[in-house]
Scaffold this motif. Structure first.
Motif, PDB file in Angstrom:
ATOM      1  N   PRO A   9      -5.636 -15.457   7.890  1.00 46.49           N
ATOM      2  CA  PRO A   9      -7.048 -15.136   8.124  1.00 46.49           C
ATOM      3  C   PRO A   9      -7.376 -13.728   7.660  1.00 46.49           C
ATOM      4  N   SER A  10      -8.646 -13.470   7.410  1.00 42.04           N
ATOM      5  CA  SER A  10      -9.051 -12.142   6.939  1.00 42.04           C
ATOM      6  C   SER A  10      -9.287 -11.224   8.137  1.00 42.04           C
ATOM      7  N   ALA A  11      -9.275  -9.923   7.872  1.00 41.50           N
ATOM      8  CA  ALA A  11      -9.428  -8.917   8.920  1.00 41.50           C
ATOM      9  C   ALA A  11     -10.631  -8.044   8.646  1.00 41.50           C
ATOM     10  N   THR A  12     -11.102  -7.378   9.692  1.00 40.17           N
ATOM     11  CA  THR A  12     -12.229  -6.459   9.532  1.00 40.17           C
ATOM     12  C   THR A  12     -11.774  -5.007   9.593  1.00 40.17           C
ATOM     13  N   GLN A  13     -10.659  -4.736  10.250  1.00 41.12           N
ATOM     14  CA  GLN A  13     -10.137  -3.377  10.339  1.00 41.12           C
ATOM     15  C   GLN A  13      -8.707  -3.367   9.829  1.00 41.12           C
ATOM     16  N   LEU A  14      -8.359  -2.330   9.087  1.00 42.83           N
ATOM     17  CA  LEU A  14      -7.014  -2.206   8.534  1.00 42.83           C
ATOM     18  C   LEU A  14      -6.367  -0.924   9.024  1.00 42.83           C
ATOM     19  N   GLN A  15      -5.050  -0.963   9.157  1.00 42.09           N
ATOM     20  CA  GLN A  15      -4.287   0.224   9.512  1.00 42.09           C
ATOM     21  C   GLN A  15      -3.011   0.209   8.690  1.00 42.09           C
ATOM     22  N   LYS A  16      -2.739   1.299   8.003  1.00 43.54           N
ATOM     23  CA  LYS A  16      -1.560   1.383   7.151  1.00 43.54           C
ATOM     24  C   LYS A  16      -0.378   1.898   7.960  1.00 43.54           C
ATOM     25  N   LEU A  17       0.771   1.272   7.760  1.00 41.21           N
ATOM     26  CA  LEU A  17       1.977   1.687   8.463  1.00 41.21           C
ATOM     27  C   LEU A  17       2.720   2.744   7.652  1.00 41.21           C
ATOM     28  N   GLN A  18       3.392   3.643   8.353  1.00 38.26           N
ATOM     29  CA  GLN A  18       4.094   4.730   7.689  1.00 38.26           C
ATOM     30  C   GLN A  18       5.499   4.320   7.249  1.00 38.26           C
ATOM     31  N   LYS A  19       6.268   3.716   8.142  1.00 40.96           N
ATOM     32  CA  LYS A  19       7.656   3.359   7.831  1.00 40.96           C
ATOM     33  C   LYS A  19       7.778   1.842   7.719  1.00 40.96           C
ATOM     34  N   LYS A  20       7.774   1.349   6.497  1.00 37.95           N
ATOM     35  CA  LYS A  20       7.856  -0.092   6.292  1.00 37.95           C
ATOM     36  C   LYS A  20       9.284  -0.618   6.460  1.00 37.95           C
ATOM     37  N   THR A  21      10.263   0.273   6.533  1.00 39.76           N
ATOM     38  CA  THR A  21      11.641  -0.181   6.718  1.00 39.76           C
ATOM     39  C   THR A  21      11.889  -0.674   8.138  1.00 39.76           C
ATOM     40  N   ARG A  72       6.276  -3.799  19.874  1.00 42.30           N
ATOM     41  CA  ARG A  72       5.373  -3.463  18.769  1.00 42.30           C
ATOM     42  C   ARG A  72       5.217  -4.701  17.877  1.00 42.30           C
ATOM     43  N   ILE A  73       4.063  -5.339  17.975  1.00 38.22           N
ATOM     44  CA  ILE A  73       3.803  -6.556  17.207  1.00 38.22           C
ATOM     45  C   ILE A  73       2.610  -6.298  16.298  1.00 38.22           C
ATOM     46  N   LEU A  74       2.774  -6.689  15.053  1.00 35.94           N
ATOM     47  CA  LEU A  74       1.727  -6.532  14.049  1.00 35.94           C
ATOM     48  C   LEU A  74       1.281  -7.918  13.632  1.00 35.94           C
ATOM     49  N   TYR A  75      -0.015  -8.179  13.706  1.00 31.99           N
ATOM     50  CA  TYR A  75      -0.558  -9.455  13.260  1.00 31.99           C
ATOM     51  C   TYR A  75      -1.097  -9.246  11.856  1.00 31.99           C
ATOM     52  N   ALA A  76      -0.411  -9.779  10.866  1.00 29.80           N
ATOM     53  CA  ALA A  76      -0.777  -9.551   9.469  1.00 29.80           C
ATOM     54  C   ALA A  76      -1.942 -10.448   9.088  1.00 29.80           C
ATOM     55  N   SER A  77      -2.813  -9.906   8.224  1.00 23.37           N
ATOM     56  CA  SER A  77      -3.954 -10.678   7.732  1.00 23.37           C
ATOM     57  C   SER A  77      -4.352 -10.143   6.369  1.00 23.37           C
ATOM     58  N   ILE A  78      -5.244 -10.864   5.739  1.00 24.26           N
ATOM     59  CA  ILE A  78      -5.789 -10.416   4.455  1.00 24.26           C
ATOM     60  C   ILE A  78      -7.066  -9.660   4.775  1.00 24.26           C
ATOM     61  N   GLY A  79      -7.129  -8.414   4.389  1.00 26.24           N
ATOM     62  CA  GLY A  79      -8.289  -7.608   4.740  1.00 26.24           C
ATOM     63  C   GLY A  79      -9.090  -7.200   3.528  1.00 26.24           C
ATOM     64  N   LYS A  80     -10.308  -6.829   3.775  1.00 27.96           N
ATOM     65  CA  LYS A  80     -11.178  -6.304   2.743  1.00 27.96           C
ATOM     66  C   LYS A  80     -11.392  -4.828   3.053  1.00 27.96           C
ATOM     67  N   VAL A  81     -10.956  -3.976   2.160  1.00 25.81           N
ATOM     68  CA  VAL A  81     -11.074  -2.543   2.376  1.00 25.81           C
ATOM     69  C   VAL A  81     -12.520  -2.137   2.184  1.00 25.81           C
ATOM     70  N   GLN A  82     -13.071  -1.482   3.205  1.00 25.04           N
ATOM     71  CA  GLN A  82     -14.454  -1.020   3.120  1.00 25.04           C
ATOM     72  C   GLN A  82     -14.445   0.435   2.714  1.00 25.04           C
ATOM     73  N   LYS A  83     -15.310   0.776   1.773  1.00 22.84           N
ATOM     74  CA  LYS A  83     -15.355   2.156   1.269  1.00 22.84           C
ATOM     75  C   LYS A  83     -16.530   2.900   1.836  1.00 22.84           C
TER      76      LYS A  83
END
Length: 153
Positions: free
Chosen positions: A48-60, A142-153
């Motif tokens: 599903p698509s998302a309305t808010q995005l947050q970038k993670l720092q440590k992907k490892t 710490r659970i992250l629910y991944a989605s497809i987001g649209k980046v708003q500028k």
């Protein structure tokens, strides 16, 4: 009448002597910079698509769980299944999987493990809730629910 006729000189073509060097340089560049897929997805994924995005720092520190209907329905049925690291898991096996993932991390980062859940949009809440309960038992908070987001500028 002359005995020898002058031949017309053709224009010299473009030199292709350096072409193999350029081709191998490009080939080497793409071989070095390409990132290969880490795991094969065995379940269907319509995120599903998302309305808010947050970038993670440590992907490892991220481990992925996929939930969806199996692609091979003849072998696995049509009920939603849980996949982690190229294998389909039963819900009680999630605690053991989280502990294995945590053991692969350095000692200092084990508390920061994040579980990313990529769930098909057609999956009901029951299997998701079962996975969440197992993650609580494994102390993976710490659970992250991944989605497809649209980046708003």
């Amino acid at each position: 009448m002359s005995k020898f006729k002058k031949k017309k000189m053709a224009d010299p073509g473009i030199s292709t002597a350096s072409l193999p060097d350029i081709v191998f340089m490009l080939l080497f560049f793409f071989m070095v910079t390409t990132v290969l897929r880490e795991q094969e997805i065995l379940v269907e994924q319509k995120i599903p698509s998302a309305t808010q995005l947050q970038k993670l720092q440590k992907k490892t520190l991220i481990s992925y769980i996929f939930i969806g209907k199996p692609k091979n329905t003849a072998l696995y049925g049509t009920e939603p299944r849980v996949q982690a690291n190229d294998a389909l898991l039963q819900t009680p096996e999630i605690v053991q999987w989280v502990n294995q993932e945590r053991d692969m991390l350095p000692e200092s980062d084990r508390g920061g493990i994040t579980i990313s859940m990529k769930v098909d949009r057609d999956v009901k809440m029951g299997p998701i809730s079962d996975v969440q309960n197992e993650l609580r038992e494994a102390d993976a908070r710490r659970i992250l629910y991944a989605s497809i987001g649209k980046v708003q500028k």
